[in-house]
Design an enzyme around this catalytic site. Structure first.
Site, PDB file in Angstrom:
ATOM      1  N   GLN A 153       0.806  -1.214   0.000  1.00 57.50           N
ATOM      2  CA  GLN A 153       0.000   0.000   0.000  1.00 57.50           C
ATOM      3  C   GLN A 153       0.841   1.267   0.000  1.00 57.50           C
ATOM      4  OE1 GLN A 153      -2.405  -0.447   3.518  1.00 57.50           O
ATOM      5  NE2 GLN A 153      -3.585  -2.169   2.683  1.00 57.50           N
ATOM      6  N   HIS A 201      -0.753  -0.179   5.740  1.00 58.84           N
ATOM      7  CA  HIS A 201      -0.997   0.868   6.749  1.00 58.84           C
ATOM      8  C   HIS A 201       0.137   1.884   6.841  1.00 58.84           C
ATOM      9  CE1 HIS A 201      -3.870  -2.139   8.977  1.00 58.84           C
ATOM     10  NE2 HIS A 201      -4.179  -1.969   7.699  1.00 58.84           N
ATOM     11  N   TYR A 224      -6.829   7.733  20.418  1.00 55.30           N
ATOM     12  CA  TYR A 224      -8.031   7.353  19.673  1.00 55.30           C
ATOM     13  C   TYR A 224      -8.348   5.861  19.749  1.00 55.30           C
ATOM     14  CZ  TYR A 224      -8.314  12.153  18.523  1.00 55.30           C
ATOM     15  OH  TYR A 224      -8.459  13.513  18.648  1.00 55.30           O
TER      16      TYR A 224
END
Length: 373
Positions: free
Chosen positions: A88, A150, A253
């Protein structure tokens, strides 16, 4: 019926009517036509609009392409740093310095190879007439990893002139909760790469001082709220649990401790928690996943009623999500162009007030979104 009840009804009626009008306006079906401007782009990832009308588009494989007058120039931009197209990763996000017209600084996020694998880097160079010069690497994420997933890779400037780079956990999820490394974080720097003295972890022993927020899985969308100036991000969950978040300095988060998603193939992530004290909740989340990518707030006048809406491009289901907000609160969503033009990697508002999108295909394309059918 009592007098009190009648009075209550008289008081509630205008409130209810106003609420219905607000919701009905936000739910009016919109129609769009995607007008193809340029094709033959190889997995395009990000775009920027230059003051002279030129459009630059990053291709994940490592080329920076030039578009002038809706024509793709055959020669790509020269002078790029060495880029590793790995899974990616590759050439990812682009951003212009807020004073680009004066200083010509173009910022690039990309994957680079090191002795121990690959990591996301941030660089800048002066762009002029198809060439980058004075290229300097401002940041290199640690740790390196040989995994191919990622990388994050979006860039944005806030109103104070700080530059943000989004990162992913590189498939090593536990690192997202560790301040000793950059994985699963969003970093904040001065425009020249210096670390701001007021970054939240500058004085935390063992922490990486560039970190602004952490506990992220893979942040591939970022946008500045046009009214508040807050930085908003879009994040890939696992199987479900994609998130839109508002960044707050030093906030956690939650990934992988809390998530609204599940493991691929089913099963809880970790202890299966969806919330925990000290960890942020998203503004909204998607289950099932839409795989959110580039995003922008709309501030123009070409699409009536869209001012202040958040537009999110999505890879899965190949759509655009138009999100209506009431302040920082989610109201509703309209899905547009679903399965019409392919996987949508980026959406941005151009200086002409129109929205443009990139499709992430081996023969990707740049489209202008025309209101109406």
């Amino acid at each position: 019926m009592s007098v009190v009840s009648h009075g209550l009804i008289r008081w509630l009626l205008p409130v209810v009517l106003m609420s219905l009008l607000f919701f009905s306006a936000s739910l009016v079906a919109q129609s769009l036509t995607a007008v193809k401007l340029v094709d033959e782009l190889e997995h395009p990832w990000s775009m920027v609009f230059l003051p002279d009308g030129e459009v630059l588009v990053s291709e994940r494989e490592g080329k920076l392409r030039r578009i002038q007058d809706n024509t793709l120039l055959p020669k790509s931009v020269s002078g790029l740093p060495e880029i590793a197209a790995q899974g990616q990763g590759g050439l990812l996000g682009l951003a212009l310095h807020p004073q680009f017209a004066q200083n010509r600084w173009l910022y690039l996020a990309y994957a680079a190879e090191g002795d121990d694998g690959y990591s996301t880097h941030l660089a800048r160079g002066r762009y002029q007439d198809g060439a980058l010069t004075q290229v300097e690497v401002l940041f290199a994420a640690t740790p390196q990893s040989f995994g191919g997933q990622h990388f994050g890779g979006r860039i944005a400037f806030d109103r104070a002139g700080y530059v943000y780079l989004t990162l992913g956990d590189r498939g090593e999820r536990e690192n997202a909760q560790m301040l000793e490394n950059h994985a699963g974080s969003v970093i904040r720097l001065h425009d020249d790469g210096r670390i701001p003295a007021n970054n939240p972890f500058v004085n935390t022993a063992g922490a990486q001082p560039e970190i602004y927020t952490y506990g992220h899985r893979n942040v591939q969308g970022i946008a500045l709220h046009p009214t508040t100036g807050q930085v908003w991000t879009g994040e890939h969950g696992p199987q479900g649990g994609d998130e839109i978040n508002i960044l707050r300095a030093g906030a956690n988060y939650g990934w992988p401790v809390i998530t609204y998603g599940e493991e691929y193939g089913g099963g809880e992530v970790g202890a299966g928690l969806k919330e925990k004290a000290g960890m942020e909740q998203p503004v909204l989340y998607w289950t099932p996943s839409i795989a959110p990518a580039g995003m922008t707030f709309y501030t123009g006048d070409k699409y009536p009623g869209w001012q202040g809406n958040l537009l999110v491009s999505a890879l899965k289901f190949a759509l655009i999500s138009r999100v209506t907000l009431d302040g920082n609160r989610y109201v509703d969503e309209e899905r547009l162009l679903e399965d019409e033009i392919g996987r949508i990697r980026d959406i941005q508002q151009a200086p002409d007030g129109y929205l443009y999108v990139l499709t992430d295909e081996s023969d990707g394309a740049l489209y202008r979104l025309k209101p109406g059918s």
